[in-house]
Enzyme design. Structure first.
Site, PDB file in Angstrom:
ATOM      1  N   ASP A 108       9.203   2.779  -0.231  1.00  0.00           N
ATOM      2  CA  ASP A 108       8.147   3.586   0.311  1.00  0.00           C
ATOM      3  C   ASP A 108       8.255   3.277   1.942  1.00  0.00           C
ATOM      4  OD1 ASP A 108       5.976   4.147   1.857  1.00  0.00           O
ATOM      5  OD2 ASP A 108       4.463   3.326   0.433  1.00  0.00           O
ATOM      6  N   LYS A 166       4.896   9.454   9.013  1.00  0.00           N
ATOM      7  CA  LYS A 166       4.740   8.793  10.274  1.00  0.00           C
ATOM      8  C   LYS A 166       5.639   9.384  11.348  1.00  0.00           C
ATOM      9  CE  LYS A 166       2.196   4.741   8.630  1.00  0.00           C
ATOM     10  NZ  LYS A 166       0.981   5.164   9.118  1.00  0.00           N
ATOM     11  N   TYR A 188       0.868  -1.097   0.062  1.00  0.00           N
ATOM     12  CA  TYR A 188      -0.107  -0.010  -0.045  1.00  0.00           C
ATOM     13  C   TYR A 188       0.876   1.241  -0.164  1.00  0.00           C
ATOM     14  CZ  TYR A 188      -3.402   3.566   1.628  1.00  0.00           C
ATOM     15  OH  TYR A 188      -4.247   4.550   1.765  1.00  0.00           O
TER      16      TYR A 188
END
Length: 438
Positions: free
Chosen positions: A245, A273, A150
């Site tokens: 990623d 994050k 994702y």
């Protein structure tokens, strides 16, 4: 809370009923709705250290950690102090600040492959913008995305996605034009032969190969031995940019992220994050040569009103300052290893077919349908018993532990998870595994 004292949920239920009237599913992100496990989501009132307290006054040991950012724990005094100072100076200026330069310098110092950084507001923005850069740099249109990974919800990447899309059984989405996804080609994670076949099928056409170096959105699936190195060699040989990623893994599994943990040099890195300390943030970075293609230095346009927000920068700086202190990652490793080992013992004692994957402070319990079955890719992850996970999830809630409300998410250990918290977690797990088999 215990098996003898059922927890109250009345206030969360009332709050959820109101939320569903004004927000789709009553939430701002799909997995929070508990569709993957059933029941009513917790509405959180406050957090401290490694715990969350909901509207009904129930307190839980938290392993969601806001899906990764809270690596130093909730409301850490140094992060709160930094935010308090920053908010007193203003919340947004639409102009540069020294805090941006400070955080960018910390990132470029930690990641040798990143010489320049552009801040954005989310991981989705980071990957979307990085792919635009890759296409501009190579003059090619095709990108490779791995099934079950994702990279945010931009149109070209919402194909065979993991995370919430996987939990809800919608690996793609209505509203994504066929013309958009026609430039995205798919392969299986941890399958180097499949990657080789794509390069043979589309010679000179692939702009970038997108990969979570540690897959964290089909549950936690580490890279197979030699897999990342193989991708690096394939991309180099074919003039394709390798995009890591690291929105989830950056500063989470190591100071320099997964790329330093495994010794692989991507061409472009996406972050998020942890670098915002719990505030909305994203970033993408690469060599100076590549990044100088970004506007205003170059022709590749990307902008954002709130990018480099001073609050997010301040929280991120405070968080990274804590993480770079000696012994911090060793402490995280010790706590995480202790938790994983205890869970493995509890699994064995209960006779539950569960595979436990761990990399650093990221852990996943896969409720496999066959004892001893490892989980190495999307197919094996989706073969897991999601109903067993749902029973375990609710049993853990009843015993005061909050896990991600989906089989396909990851547990995150923080610096605030001390020996007592881990001992309580393991005691809760022993009781909860009995619920699964009973």
């Amino acid at each position: 809370m215990s098996e003898e004292t059922p927890r109250s949920t009345e206030n969360s239920e009332a709050a959820f009923a109101k939320a569903q009237l004004v927000m789709p599913g009553g939430v701002s992100s799909p997995v929070r709705a508990f569709k993957g496990v059933g029941g009513t989501p917790l509405f959180i009132k406050h957090a401290q250290g490694c715990t969350l307290t909901d509207l009904d006054g129930n307190t839980y040991i938290d392993y969601v950690s806001s899906y990764g950012p809270m690596i130093v724990g909730h409301t850490h005094q140094r992060v709160v102090a930094a935010l308090s100072k920053a908010i007193g100076r203003g919340t947004s200026y639409g102009a540069p600040t020294e805090a941006e330069t400070h955080l960018a310098t910390m990132i470029t110092t930690a990641l040798p492959t990143v010489e320049m950084v552009r801040f954005v507001n989310s991981g989705t923005e980071a990957t979307m913008s990085a792919i635009r850069l890759a296409r501009a740099a190579t003059g090619r249109d095709l990108i490779v995305k791995l099934i079950g990974c994702y990279h945010g919800h931009s149109d070209g990447l919402l194909v065979q996605a993991g995370s919430g899309a996987l939990t809800l059984g919608t690996p793609s989405s209505p509203g994504v034009p066929r013309s958009t996804i026609s430039s995205t080609v798919l392969a299986a994670y941890n399958d180097l032969a499949a990657a080789q076949e794509l390069f043979a099928k589309y010679p000179g056409q692939i702009a970038c190969f997108c990969v979570e170096p540690i897959a964290g959105n089909m549950g936690l699936v580490p890279p197979a031995a030699g897999y990342l190195q193989g991708l690096r060699e394939l991309c180099t040989a074919n003039g394709t940019l390798l995009l890591f990623d690291e929105v989830m893994t950056g500063f989470r599994v190591a100071w320099g992220g997964a790329q330093t943990l495994y010794g692989i040099a991507p061409d472009i890195t996406c972050l998020g994050k942890v670098i915002g300390g719990g505030l909305p943030v994203g970033a993408y970075g690469a060599s100076r040569q590549l990044m100088e293609m970004i506007s205003p230095d170059g022709p590749v346009y990307q902008a954002g009103t709130l990018s480099g927000n001073p609050l997010a920068m301040s929280a991120g700086i405070a968080t990274l300052e804590i993480l770079r202190e000696p012994g911090i990652y060793e402490s995280l490793e010790t706590a995480s290893a202790q938790l994983a080992a205890g869970l493995a013992t509890a699994v064995a004692d209960a006779g539950v077919p569960v595979a436990i994957n761990r990399v650093g402070s990221m852990i996943c319990l896969f409720f496999t349908r066959e004892p001893g079955q490892p989980v190495r890719n999307f197919a094996e992850a989706t073969a897991c018993d999601t109903s067993a996970y749902a029973r375990f999830f609710h049993a853990m809630l009843d015993n005061g532990v909050y896990l991600a409300p989906s089989q396909f998410e990851t547990l995150f250990v923080s610096l605030a998870h001390d020996d007592d918290a881990i001992a309580q977690t393991l005691a809760a797990a022993e009781r909860s595994f009995r619920v699964v088999v009973g």
